[in-house]
Motif scaffolding. Sequence first.
Motif, mmCIF file in Angstrom:
data_model
loop_
_atom_site.group_PDB
_atom_site.id
_atom_site.type_symbol
_atom_site.label_atom_id
_atom_site.label_comp_id
_atom_site.label_asym_id
_atom_site.label_seq_id
_atom_site.Cartn_x
_atom_site.Cartn_y
_atom_site.Cartn_z
ATOM 1 N N ARG A 282 0.837 -1.180 0.000
ATOM 2 C CA ARG A 282 0.000 0.000 0.000
ATOM 3 C C ARG A 282 0.883 1.244 0.000
ATOM 4 O O ARG A 282 2.015 1.214 0.443
ATOM 5 C CB ARG A 282 -0.918 -0.012 1.223
ATOM 6 C CG ARG A 282 -1.909 -1.170 1.214
ATOM 7 C CD ARG A 282 -2.859 -1.100 2.389
ATOM 8 N NE ARG A 282 -2.162 -1.215 3.657
ATOM 9 C CZ ARG A 282 -2.774 -1.144 4.838
ATOM 10 N NH1 ARG A 282 -4.078 -0.962 4.894
ATOM 11 N NH2 ARG A 282 -2.092 -1.257 5.957
ATOM 12 N N ARG A 457 -6.001 3.755 6.024
ATOM 13 C CA ARG A 457 -6.853 3.214 4.965
ATOM 14 C C ARG A 457 -7.378 4.327 4.066
ATOM 15 O O ARG A 457 -7.416 4.180 2.830
ATOM 16 C CB ARG A 457 -8.023 2.436 5.575
ATOM 17 C CG ARG A 457 -9.019 1.927 4.539
ATOM 18 C CD ARG A 457 -10.042 0.993 5.152
ATOM 19 N NE ARG A 457 -10.806 1.617 6.201
ATOM 20 C CZ ARG A 457 -11.842 2.425 6.003
ATOM 21 N NH1 ARG A 457 -12.213 2.741 4.764
ATOM 22 N NH2 ARG A 457 -12.509 2.926 7.020
ATOM 23 N N ASP A 460 -4.638 5.360 1.690
ATOM 24 C CA ASP A 460 -4.418 4.398 0.612
ATOM 25 C C ASP A 460 -5.521 4.492 -0.439
ATOM 26 O O ASP A 460 -5.255 4.382 -1.650
ATOM 27 C CB ASP A 460 -4.360 2.980 1.180
ATOM 28 C CG ASP A 460 -3.068 2.704 1.925
ATOM 29 O OD1 ASP A 460 -2.029 3.241 1.510
ATOM 30 O OD2 ASP A 460 -3.092 1.975 2.927
ATOM 31 N N GLU A 461 -6.744 4.727 -0.015
ATOM 32 C CA GLU A 461 -7.841 4.879 -0.973
ATOM 33 C C GLU A 461 -7.629 6.125 -1.831
ATOM 34 O O GLU A 461 -7.857 6.106 -3.055
ATOM 35 C CB GLU A 461 -9.166 4.969 -0.228
ATOM 36 C CG GLU A 461 -9.579 3.663 0.439
ATOM 37 C CD GLU A 461 -10.828 3.819 1.300
ATOM 38 O OE1 GLU A 461 -11.314 4.971 1.442
ATOM 39 O OE2 GLU A 461 -11.306 2.808 1.843
ATOM 40 N N ARG A 464 -4.828 5.596 -4.485
ATOM 41 C CA ARG A 464 -5.164 4.770 -5.643
ATOM 42 C C ARG A 464 -5.791 5.592 -6.761
ATOM 43 O O ARG A 464 -5.680 5.236 -7.943
ATOM 44 C CB ARG A 464 -6.118 3.640 -5.224
ATOM 45 C CG ARG A 464 -5.413 2.482 -4.532
ATOM 46 C CD ARG A 464 -6.305 1.278 -4.458
ATOM 47 N NE ARG A 464 -7.395 1.448 -3.516
ATOM 48 C CZ ARG A 464 -7.319 1.158 -2.214
ATOM 49 N NH1 ARG A 464 -6.198 0.688 -1.711
ATOM 50 N NH2 ARG A 464 -8.369 1.333 -1.430
#
Length: 525
Positions: A282, A457, A460-461, A464
């Motif tokens: 990640r 999290r 990381d979203e 992307r």
Amino acid sequence: MSARVPRVLAVAGTDPTGGAGQHADLKSIAAMGGYGMSAVTAVVVQNTLGVRSVHVPPAEVLTAQLEAVSDDVVVDAVKIGMLGSVPVIEAVARWLAQHRLPVVVLDPVMVATSGGRLLEPDAEDALRAVLGLADLVTPNLQELAVLAGEDPAPSWTAALAQGHRVARTHDVLVLVKGGHLAGDRTPDALVGPGSPEPLVALDGARVPTANSHGTGCSLSSALATLQVRHGDWPTSLRIAREWLRGALAEADGLEVGGGSGPVHHFHHVQDALASWGTAPERFSEELWADSAGVRRQIEELEFVRRLGDGRLAPEPFLAYLDQDLQYLEHYGRALAQLAARAPDEASRRFFAAGSLSCTETEAQLHRARLRQAGRERPAAAGPTTRRYTAFLLAATAAEPYPVGLAAVLPCYWVYAEVGRHLQGLAEAAGHAEHPYADWLATYADEGFQEATRTARRLLDEAAREASPALRERMREAFLEACALERDFFAAPLEPPLAGTAAGPGGQGRAGAGAAGRLPRVGAIE
């Protein structure tokens, strides 16, 4: 313009060592996510030490290559490099006039690195006539002077003026490149025929490497590919420039040849290649690895060691709490700003809850402990606190949401890691009357740990969906905040550490930091 794989044709000479010409073009096109094709204009016998000879096939062979491609394949963009003779230039011009391609980038190979002219005067005139068929021209400073019919520009200001004159004369965009100027900066600017100011101007420190063979070829091919994808020249230039700077920074690791070696076109995919066959890493884990150096510096700080083993005197600890209380007010505002810009309701609730916890829960705990010590009035905010809070407020208000998110993440993650380190020091000290045992126990709060996992999290979203350039800005913000965390821990006992942004080598960027104020909120429901 489309987000599908751009089909890009490189019209250029060869390089058997793979660093320049169509070999560099094809690598650059692939590195930018395109499908590369090529038509050979000249077979160049060269290596990293220099050119030995050049064979130019008949112009009819080049025309046949161009027609073979365009008869079968839809060409989204063409990058044109070395055109060594009048017949070759005219063959390319006829083909361009017939096909009206969406994107045409011309890199006018006219002057050798040594300064020698590569084209006869009639070929130079023929090449100037082709400029009007291009969307973008990417000369180096010596080639820009030839196109303008002037002497090479002695300064960046003169180069910009020369670029504007070429743009107006030939009604074409011109990328003015300052890499050949003396000094430690490498400016670039995109100028057009209709504006007295650059469409975009970029600057940065010169990348220290002697391996720069093929940079002009690589940049122009990358621009052609990115323009198909983005349809915006300033955006394409920003991305291509960042990629090329990385390719230069990693060039020495290739160890190709004994002269000026090639750039590392695929530097940005090495981590992905290393992880093949395993779960993909990640982006937050990449950032964590990059921050290893500055995290080691935090653990080695005298304040941290004394806080962990209980030897820290009360006064520096109270000074730390006092500054941290003032930090909380601004950090809560930063989280509120991030909540207002979050892309979905769950993220907005998460950061809003963190903001509320800062101003109501955490701040009250600080005030209570300070009152117990007889400190009713806060001291003035120190320079360390001011710098860190200004950074966070600016990042969460003025930068894109993913950059603001990267800026606040160390306030969760680095602090949690420091907490585990402090608890280890306290356990190793082993005495039952540790003066800060209750404070250190707060690090183990599960709500705080869960909030850290949630913030990771969310980052990381966001990563992307981010472009390479935006991810690089996220990285810079994260590492800046890590350095600021370090300096806040250092402030009670010693001056801030000097350095540059923490990276794989462990160097730290000069800044100021804060710690001890993470909102203990739960995960997103």
